[in-house]
Write an enzyme that holds these catalytic residues in place. Sequence first.
Site, PDB file in Angstrom:
ATOM      1  N   VAL A  14      97.369 -44.103 128.469  1.00 48.87           N
ATOM      2  CA  VAL A  14      96.425 -42.745 128.576  1.00 48.87           C
ATOM      3  C   VAL A  14      94.909 -43.510 128.194  1.00 48.87           C
ATOM      4  O   VAL A  14      93.828 -43.485 128.834  1.00 48.87           O
ATOM      5  CB  VAL A  14      96.699 -41.740 127.820  1.00 48.87           C
ATOM      6  CG1 VAL A  14      95.672 -40.824 127.700  1.00 48.87           C
ATOM      7  CG2 VAL A  14      98.024 -41.071 128.079  1.00 48.87           C
ATOM      8  N   VAL A  43      90.160 -50.954 120.876  1.00 49.81           N
ATOM      9  CA  VAL A  43      91.149 -51.839 120.004  1.00 49.81           C
ATOM     10  C   VAL A  43      92.531 -51.985 120.741  1.00 49.81           C
ATOM     11  O   VAL A  43      93.114 -50.740 120.750  1.00 49.81           O
ATOM     12  CB  VAL A  43      91.170 -51.026 118.632  1.00 49.81           C
ATOM     13  CG1 VAL A  43      91.967 -52.177 117.549  1.00 49.81           C
ATOM     14  CG2 VAL A  43      89.765 -51.215 118.085  1.00 49.81           C
ATOM     15  N   GLY A 148      98.440 -32.128 130.117  1.00 52.95           N
ATOM     16  CA  GLY A 148      97.893 -33.139 130.634  1.00 52.95           C
ATOM     17  C   GLY A 148      96.423 -32.731 131.527  1.00 52.95           C
ATOM     18  O   GLY A 148      95.340 -32.605 130.918  1.00 52.95           O
ATOM     19  N   ILE A 150      95.694 -30.153 133.324  1.00 56.75           N
ATOM     20  CA  ILE A 150      95.415 -28.800 133.657  1.00 56.75           C
ATOM     21  C   ILE A 150      94.437 -28.334 132.599  1.00 56.75           C
ATOM     22  O   ILE A 150      94.547 -28.342 131.358  1.00 56.75           O
ATOM     23  CB  ILE A 150      96.506 -27.895 133.426  1.00 56.75           C
ATOM     24  CG1 ILE A 150      97.792 -28.203 134.477  1.00 56.75           C
ATOM     25  CG2 ILE A 150      96.134 -26.310 133.666  1.00 56.75           C
ATOM     26  CD1 ILE A 150      98.961 -27.536 134.175  1.00 56.75           C
ATOM     27  N   LYS A 219     102.439 -27.723 122.407  1.00 56.32           N
ATOM     28  CA  LYS A 219     101.403 -27.171 123.250  1.00 56.32           C
ATOM     29  C   LYS A 219     101.153 -25.529 123.092  1.00 56.32           C
ATOM     30  O   LYS A 219     100.373 -25.248 122.774  1.00 56.32           O
ATOM     31  CB  LYS A 219     101.958 -27.453 124.482  1.00 56.32           C
ATOM     32  CG  LYS A 219     102.138 -28.735 124.894  1.00 56.32           C
ATOM     33  CD  LYS A 219     102.598 -29.157 126.327  1.00 56.32           C
ATOM     34  CE  LYS A 219     103.056 -30.827 126.255  1.00 56.32           C
ATOM     35  NZ  LYS A 219     103.767 -31.190 127.522  1.00 56.32           N
TER      36      LYS A 219
HETATM   37  N1  HSE Z   1     106.863 -35.468 128.285  1.00 53.22           N
HETATM   38  C1  HSE Z   1     106.025 -34.558 128.674  1.00 53.22           C
HETATM   39  C2  HSE Z   1     106.494 -33.676 129.838  1.00 53.22           C
HETATM   40  C3  HSE Z   1     104.527 -34.855 128.843  1.00 53.22           C
HETATM   41  O1  HSE Z   1     107.465 -34.141 130.289  1.00 53.22           O
HETATM   42  O2  HSE Z   1     105.877 -32.850 130.329  1.00 53.22           O
HETATM   43  C4  HSE Z   1     103.906 -35.159 127.667  1.00 53.22           C
HETATM   44  O3  HSE Z   1     103.789 -34.045 126.842  1.00 53.22           O
END
Ligand code: HSE
Length: 439
Positions: A14, A43, A148, A150, A219
């Site tokens: 990321v 870093v 992610g 969205i 989430k």
């Molecule tokens: N591992 C998560 C997924 C993504 O499968 O949606 C990161 O939260």
Amino acid sequence: MNTINIAILGCGTVGGGVAQIITEINKELVIRSDAKLTLNKIVELNPTIAAERFHLPMELFCGSGKNLSPQEASAYIEDIIKSNEIDIVVETIGGTSDFVHQLCLDIVASGKHLVTANKALLAERGKDIFDVAEKKGVKIGFEAAVCGAIPIVKTVKENLTGDKILSISGIMNGTSNYILSQMQNENLEFDTALKLAQENGYAEADPSLDINGGDAGHKIILLIKLAYGIDVTMEELSMTGIENISKEDMDFANEIDAKIKLICYAKKMNGDIYATVRPMMVKNSNVLSGVNGATNAVRVNCKYSGKHILVGKGAGSSETAMSIVSDIVFISRYGKQIRNIAEKQERNFADANHFVFPYLITFHTADIPGTTGFITTEIGKQDINIDTVSHNRHSGKKATFSVATMPSTIEKIEKAIDNIKKERPNLLLSETKIMPILY
Ligand code: HSE
């Protein structure tokens, strides 16, 4: 034009994507943020790999591109926190360790904005980080932490700020959705579908948080904080994973025109917030039933503007990085005017056992005449209105059938099951499954 200096801590999947986007489309980002966006420092323990993968010049890395020991990396991080030149720090180290928690606290305490994809940290240990940020008047960008790519965080926090959010439901974990889609569409058992998810790079080597609901739980906790201004802990959240879903459950779903999905659900009802993460029978009339594979989707139901549905990629390097870059642009442009979370509200977090849903209950019983009648009578005694009863599947001396109820509570259903067990101790042959039906 202001200059905004950015530091990135951790240049993996990321963080590297963030550095790449900032360097590749810097001209556009400068116009959009009305600031000279400058990536100052990265870093990273192994800069050579990161530089090659994300096409980054070595001079961006602290230590001029040589590998760093953890101690050296910590010293560079300390310098960044002390520096008066850095405005925004991107934390892409990940995890919920004391080190990362303290690091994020130090970033905001030093008066710098924090941008992160670290859902686990913010959901499990984020309260004090938000509190310090509030005191210091700095911003925490976490668009990337929820689904992610969205843009659900800004949708809930900014775009729907003129409305009242009645409920949020969604598929917020791609790995589990991939597994369930494979089970339903390809007629696979759970273990085979999980193996396929791992082979295709969806599931981690340790996929526990994806399949036990933990990742989705992080989430929905963050969305509850945004939509309803309350803090909910992982321990309080009613959470069931997909580990026990079988091919047989998929058949029952087909029978009632539904698909099984791991659903995050939060709703405000009579002043109380209800929330759960669990597999649900999503009716084919609900758009979430058609969301397959690793795709994520969130449905927000509002008082004045109705239903909104956002569908997209919940993971991936450039996808997640894009959300971080958007936060950087947003913070650079609007800075202190952005709200970190919703206005605080009275905390009325309700017991999920009182959540009213229609449910599908699946019974595995001894194949004895009168069983269906006895079980449905016990359900009726709890004042639960039955919608449909499936046909019995007979196999040897066993029978399996399901009962779809009208809206009820798990508490009442469990009472009925307890009474069935007390009255006829040998009738139920294995654990009864209870799944909400989502229309
Ligand atoms: N591992 C998560 C997924 C993504 O499968 O949606 C990161 O939260």
